[in-house]
Scaffold this active site. Sequence first.
Site, PDB file in Angstrom:
ATOM      1  N   ASP A 174       0.887  -1.160   0.000  1.00 22.61           N
ATOM      2  CA  ASP A 174       0.000   0.000   0.000  1.00 22.61           C
ATOM      3  C   ASP A 174       0.927   1.213   0.000  1.00 22.61           C
ATOM      4  O   ASP A 174       2.120   1.105   0.330  1.00 22.61           O
ATOM      5  CB  ASP A 174      -0.955   0.015   1.202  1.00 22.61           C
ATOM      6  CG  ASP A 174      -2.133   0.973   0.944  1.00 22.61           C
ATOM      7  OD1 ASP A 174      -2.036   1.806   0.010  1.00 22.61           O
ATOM      8  OD2 ASP A 174      -3.149   0.902   1.669  1.00 22.61           O
TER       9      ASP A 174
HETATM   10  C1  BGC Z   1      -4.844   3.512  -0.132  1.00 23.79           C
HETATM   11  C2  BGC Z   1      -4.950   2.580  -1.332  1.00 23.79           C
HETATM   12  C3  BGC Z   1      -4.726   3.373  -2.596  1.00 23.79           C
HETATM   13  C4  BGC Z   1      -3.364   4.041  -2.527  1.00 23.79           C
HETATM   14  C5  BGC Z   1      -3.000   4.856  -3.757  1.00 23.79           C
HETATM   15  C6  BGC Z   1      -3.577   4.327  -0.156  1.00 23.79           C
HETATM   16  O1  BGC Z   1      -3.630   5.318   0.804  1.00 23.79           O
HETATM   17  O2  BGC Z   1      -4.939   2.769   1.054  1.00 23.79           O
HETATM   18  O3  BGC Z   1      -6.204   1.956  -1.346  1.00 23.79           O
HETATM   19  O4  BGC Z   1      -4.839   2.540  -3.706  1.00 23.79           O
HETATM   20  O5  BGC Z   1      -3.350   4.917  -1.403  1.00 23.79           O
HETATM   21  O6  BGC Z   1      -3.755   6.011  -3.818  1.00 23.79           O
END
Ligand code: BGC
Length: 666
Positions: free
Chosen positions: A224
């Site tokens: 993530d």
């Molecule tokens: C989120 C993800 C997301 C990623 C990119 C993170 O903060 O948890 O779900 O895909 O950011 O934006």
Amino acid sequence: MKRKTVQELSAEEKMRLLCGKDFWHTDDLAGKIPQITVSDGPNGLRIVKERAADGSETAYPATAYPAISLLANTWNRAAAREMGACLADECLEKDVDILLAPGVNIKRHPLNGRNFEYFSEDPVLAGEMAKAYIEGLQGGGVGACLKHFCCNNLEYDRLNQSSEVDERTLRELYYRPFEIACEAQPVSLMCSYNRINGTLGAEYAKGFALLRKEFRFRGAIVSDWSAVRDRTASAAAGLDLEMPFNEKNYRKLCEDYARGALSDAALDACAQRVLDLVYRCKQMRQGKKAVRTAEERRAAARRIAAEGIVLLKNNGVLPLQKGRRAAISGCYARPDTCGMLRGGGSSAVNRGEETFDLPARLAERGVEVCFESAFRYDEVESFGQSARRAALHAAACDCSIVCVGLGEKFEREGADRETARLPAVQERAILASAKSSPNTVVVVFAGSYIDMSAWEEKVAAILFAGYPGTGGDGALADILVGAVNPSGKLSETFPRCLADVPAADGRGVFAGVTAYTEGLGVGYRHYSTCGVPVLFPFGHGLSYSVFVYSDLSASAEGCGLRLSFAVENTSARDGAETVQVYVRECVPLVRRPDRELKEFAKAEIGAGRRKRFSFLLGPRAFAHWSASKDGWEVSDGVYEVLVGSSAQDIRLQCKLCIKNGEILLL
Ligand code: BGC
């Protein structure tokens, strides 16, 4: 370009592959290999245009599809597949190789700030819908990224807290949707921010090994965003790609490798999987072009919204009769910012110029409307002139439609909701309308559970409109006037109040640890086992049609159970019904939930028509995870199969006995 193998790369190139190039791209090794672009998901394409110093981002306008929680309420795999396919078209047009979606985390706690992005409290529903979404997306030429593995069930302190969960609960509830969705072979999977039993999501070697060995996941594991603390430890655990690029982590990785702290085998394995990811994505989209026009995609978004909107309660006031006068109130009927109709964070789609205007859509359908905003989005307490006028209109018209809800101010990534109730001003608006009009219809725009205890009994009808996205005003108007027959069903239980929810949150004395002490007692599994009455059960949703279930037949087939039954639409209206099949073990030796969803299907059934449903329940439908045997086990014993219209509205049932895996009908 000739395909490169990991053997042709230098150690430095491999390490660069492990780290991503920037925020949204993989490293192309100075043109040696193709580069892939990733973008959020899940309910629209969010391509970031600008990123401000404070981290806030502006996205390019795109079609807003219904939030995942509303998609889940369709209980329709075909709708999920279609949404995935539409999103693939958008990605192809914008040169995006991977959409960072879908998320399948279980709705363990109704206040989780990201529940609007997730499917369900039930692993089979969540897994099956996600699988169909991935099939649609990848069938259209664009990779999926299944997220967030695992146990990211609250946003509170998400970067630090540890979700403490026993193995059986992990297997039966929290891994299960990933297991099912992996059947669609997503090209990638994203780890979670939190710790799982003490181990960081980015270093969850045990879970990553399970994904590969047992769930046959062959894609790349991606972090993530900024979830990696130690790139070497995460690579050794099997996390292939860190996103976004992090200079400090990259340097440390190089140093660690130079001093022998990361093995060549681990480095090669991750680099190989990133290479495979890049080539697989490029191959997947070869020869693919968008097959639907933007107009067709907007129409699909609207159709899916119409299918997901749930009629929770109706004393007969809906559908609205022709020529009726309707007082419409509540600023959600004509929102002045699109943030009111979406959750906040990385999934927030910019709808551009598009507006949402329920009064206008109803007027187009022949309803005489008079609109008062009654309250403002940013208001909490006040009850002003507009609210007073709204109450007067409610008294003067044939019915009163009050539009209330949440929006990104209340529901968003990075924080949990403070309360399950609507802001006081909105509850007051509902109560004022109910006092003035016996025909008060409440329309709720939200991405998750709302505590309705203060007003539910006083109103005539309730529609849960979710976050409907593009064309949602038309979809809703169609349902209100009966041009579309509602067929959405709840993908999460609506308990009477928050105090009935067994799951604890991680706040207060539990700081740093969220103990999943309720085990399997999540959602309807808990309420049905402990006999706790709920407001609206899991799987509940009304129709303007009437469906009668009959003619259940069951027989052993191979090592499974063949089940079939009929559903008749005895009304004069065409409609659609979702049938649900639950299994219970009657006298379990290990504690088991009273019932668990094993199968479901949705079908259109014309007025006066009858449709037969057939399912094959395999051994897994009867199994539980045995901690002592460290495997799935079907106990010898008596089981019941329950066929219902919701988790609590069981229409047909049969009993069987299983001995040494063999099924005997009783
Ligand atoms: C989120 C993800 C997301 C990623 C990119 C993170 O903060 O948890 O779900 O895909 O950011 O934006």
